[in-house]
Motif scaffolding. Sequence first.
Motif, PDB file in Angstrom:
ATOM      1  N   HIS A 125       0.858  -1.194   0.000  1.00 46.12           N
ATOM      2  CA  HIS A 125       0.000   0.000   0.000  1.00 46.12           C
ATOM      3  C   HIS A 125       0.886   1.233   0.000  1.00 46.12           C
ATOM      4  CE1 HIS A 125       0.140   1.546   4.247  1.00 46.12           C
ATOM      5  NE2 HIS A 125       0.437   0.297   4.549  1.00 46.12           N
ATOM      6  N   ASP A 148       5.503   1.754   7.433  1.00 46.29           N
ATOM      7  CA  ASP A 148       4.101   1.417   7.126  1.00 46.29           C
ATOM      8  C   ASP A 148       3.665   2.188   5.880  1.00 46.29           C
ATOM      9  OD1 ASP A 148       1.507   0.601   7.175  1.00 46.29           O
ATOM     10  OD2 ASP A 148       1.044   1.406   9.159  1.00 46.29           O
ATOM     11  N   GLU A 181      -5.288   2.068   2.279  1.00 50.37           N
ATOM     12  CA  GLU A 181      -5.226   0.893   3.162  1.00 50.37           C
ATOM     13  C   GLU A 181      -5.371   1.299   4.624  1.00 50.37           C
ATOM     14  OE1 GLU A 181      -3.199  -2.119   5.747  1.00 50.37           O
ATOM     15  OE2 GLU A 181      -2.722  -0.031   5.464  1.00 50.37           O
ATOM     16  N   ASP A 182      -4.847   2.487   4.948  1.00 51.46           N
ATOM     17  CA  ASP A 182      -4.508   2.763   6.350  1.00 51.46           C
ATOM     18  C   ASP A 182      -5.389   3.793   7.044  1.00 51.46           C
ATOM     19  OD1 ASP A 182      -2.934   1.784   8.327  1.00 51.46           O
ATOM     20  OD2 ASP A 182      -1.039   2.477   7.471  1.00 51.46           O
ATOM     21  N   TRP A 201     -10.666  -0.576   6.598  1.00 56.50           N
ATOM     22  CA  TRP A 201      -9.259  -0.721   6.191  1.00 56.50           C
ATOM     23  C   TRP A 201      -9.223  -1.214   4.742  1.00 56.50           C
ATOM     24  CZ3 TRP A 201      -5.570   0.720   9.715  1.00 56.50           C
ATOM     25  CH2 TRP A 201      -5.967   0.781  11.052  1.00 56.50           C
ATOM     26  N   ASP A 224       4.315  -5.616   3.610  1.00 59.92           N
ATOM     27  CA  ASP A 224       3.778  -4.617   4.536  1.00 59.92           C
ATOM     28  C   ASP A 224       4.696  -4.502   5.753  1.00 59.92           C
ATOM     29  OD1 ASP A 224       2.090  -2.763   5.660  1.00 59.92           O
ATOM     30  OD2 ASP A 224       0.525  -4.190   6.213  1.00 59.92           O
ATOM     31  N   MET A 225       5.296  -3.349   5.902  1.00 57.87           N
ATOM     32  CA  MET A 225       6.202  -3.079   7.027  1.00 57.87           C
ATOM     33  C   MET A 225       7.382  -4.053   6.976  1.00 57.87           C
ATOM     34  SD  MET A 225       3.346  -2.088   9.865  1.00 57.87           S
ATOM     35  CE  MET A 225       2.195  -3.439   9.690  1.00 57.87           C
ATOM     36  N   LEU A 272      -5.919  -8.658   9.391  1.00 59.83           N
ATOM     37  CA  LEU A 272      -6.631  -7.998   8.304  1.00 59.83           C
ATOM     38  C   LEU A 272      -5.623  -7.143   7.546  1.00 59.83           C
ATOM     39  CD1 LEU A 272      -9.352  -7.284   6.976  1.00 59.83           C
ATOM     40  CD2 LEU A 272      -9.499  -5.377   8.586  1.00 59.83           C
ATOM     41  N   ASP A 273      -5.450  -7.453   6.286  1.00 61.87           N
ATOM     42  CA  ASP A 273      -4.530  -6.677   5.453  1.00 61.87           C
ATOM     43  C   ASP A 273      -4.989  -6.855   4.000  1.00 61.87           C
ATOM     44  OD1 ASP A 273      -2.385  -5.057   4.845  1.00 61.87           O
ATOM     45  OD2 ASP A 273      -0.890  -6.276   5.870  1.00 61.87           O
ATOM     46  N   TYR A 298       2.007  -8.029  18.744  1.00 61.18           N
ATOM     47  CA  TYR A 298       1.316  -7.292  17.694  1.00 61.18           C
ATOM     48  C   TYR A 298       2.351  -6.645  16.783  1.00 61.18           C
ATOM     49  CZ  TYR A 298      -2.942  -5.348  15.741  1.00 61.18           C
ATOM     50  OH  TYR A 298      -3.980  -5.067  14.907  1.00 61.18           O
ATOM     51  N   PHE A 299       1.928  -5.760  15.899  1.00 55.38           N
ATOM     52  CA  PHE A 299       2.893  -5.073  15.046  1.00 55.38           C
ATOM     53  C   PHE A 299       3.890  -4.342  15.947  1.00 55.38           C
ATOM     54  CE2 PHE A 299      -1.286  -4.947  12.780  1.00 55.38           C
ATOM     55  CZ  PHE A 299      -1.003  -5.922  11.841  1.00 55.38           C
ATOM     56  N   HIS A 303       4.443   1.068  15.235  1.00 49.51           N
ATOM     57  CA  HIS A 303       3.206   0.981  14.442  1.00 49.51           C
ATOM     58  C   HIS A 303       2.208   2.086  14.795  1.00 49.51           C
ATOM     59  CE1 HIS A 303      -0.661  -1.084  13.116  1.00 49.51           C
ATOM     60  NE2 HIS A 303       0.069  -0.995  12.019  1.00 49.51           N
ATOM     61  N   HIS A 304       1.883   2.888  13.797  1.00 53.97           N
ATOM     62  CA  HIS A 304       0.925   3.988  13.929  1.00 53.97           C
ATOM     63  C   HIS A 304       1.353   4.991  15.004  1.00 53.97           C
ATOM     64  CE1 HIS A 304      -2.354   1.400  11.779  1.00 53.97           C
ATOM     65  NE2 HIS A 304      -1.294   1.657  11.022  1.00 53.97           N
TER      66      HIS A 304
HETATM   67  C1  AHN Z   1      -5.126  -4.186  11.560  1.00 49.37           C
HETATM   68  O1  AHN Z   1      -4.865  -3.201  12.196  1.00 49.37           O
HETATM   69  C2  AHN Z   1      -5.795  -5.346  12.112  1.00 49.37           C
HETATM   70  N1  AHN Z   1      -4.805  -4.283  10.280  1.00 49.37           N
HETATM   71  C3  AHN Z   1      -4.155  -3.212   9.607  1.00 49.37           C
HETATM   72  C4  AHN Z   1      -3.056  -3.692   8.791  1.00 49.37           C
HETATM   73  C5  AHN Z   1      -2.134  -2.606   8.543  1.00 49.37           C
HETATM   74  C6  AHN Z   1      -2.221  -1.329   8.981  1.00 49.37           C
HETATM   75  N2  AHN Z   1      -1.032  -2.693   7.887  1.00 49.37           N
HETATM   76  C7  AHN Z   1      -0.462  -1.551   7.889  1.00 49.37           C
HETATM   77  N3  AHN Z   1      -1.154  -0.687   8.536  1.00 49.37           N
END
Ligand code: AHN
Length: 332
Positions: A125, A148, A181-182, A201, A224-225, A272-273, A298-299, A303-304
């Motif tokens: 993405h 990301d 995507e995000d 998403w 992804d990442m 979910l991606d 988790y990520f 992340h974020h």
């Molecule tokens: C979830 O947060 C479950 N899925 C988002 C996947 C994602 C976000 N990949 C990158 N940013």
Amino acid sequence: MKNNKIIFILLASCAIWMSCGNDKEKATSKPPKVEEKAWVKAPSFSSDSAYAYIQAQVAFGPRVPGTQAHKDAGDFLVGTLKSYGAKVTEQEFDAKTFDGVELRLRNIFASFYPEKKKRILIAAHWDTRPFADKDTERKNFPIEGANDGGSGVGVALEFARLLEREAPANVGVDIVFFDGEDWGELNDGPRTQPIDYESWWCLGSQYWSQNKGGYSAYYGILLDMVGSGKAQFNIEETSNKYAPKVVERVWSTGQKLGYGQYFINRVQPAILDDHVFVNEKARIPMIDIVHYDNESGYFGDFHHTHQDNMDIIDKNTLKAVGQTIVQVIWNE
Ligand code: AHN
Ligand code: ZN
């Protein structure tokens, strides 16, 4: 009649000779290895170049849909793909976000060696998240998205550069950059169900998967990442459900190339991606190579958050991912 007899004798003696040969072989050689076909020599993936492509994206600023930076970065991606000889198609569409913003989004699709029938699809993405909702500070400001968003695209662009110089023998390659995507729901916010989509998403992959014309591929690889120094890639459940052979091939190739610290043999619950929609709606088997932090479950920490900038990008990880995919695709 006479000719038939001669042919029969020739065939019979041939068969006897061949079976003798086989017996002899069985007696002297080891049992056949179940190993895959010969290791094809593949070109070298440049992590310096992939890194530079991430820097170039980050330099536009956050690629948040609806902003000038997003538009300019998208044009840059299209121009770069075309400069490497790809046939590029832009797919624009309207979408609405969970917080009521109406957007015009753009998926970017690039085809290399379109005359080849057997296609491999590389996906990432290209948009970045408008919030840093997992951060403790400046939560309402967009993230830089070096990892990301930026990393998958950076690896794919280096792949494009490589494809212009050299073609894999048996397959053609397509690259798709999904938009939107995000912009999913806030981490600790309420959950609602969109009307037009299955999830807030992955808006670009959801749209593409239902509006891709007659396109199909042998399989796909989502990135992804894939740029953090701490990256570990587990075997993700949805990938393993729809494309177990691809998972096996990619992980074993990565390990064989010496990247076993990244491609680890651990199963991880489904996430979910974009690959979910490509598998379930487009019906193209696609795996997700995605950073998952085994400690936090988790990520990664970045992340974020605003930590997702160039400081966390590590060329060794880019090399591991890029070279593994090159090897897998050149071996098709
Ligand atoms: C979830 O947060 C479950 N899925 C988002 C996947 C994602 C976000 N990949 C990158 N940013
Ligand atoms: Zn994200």
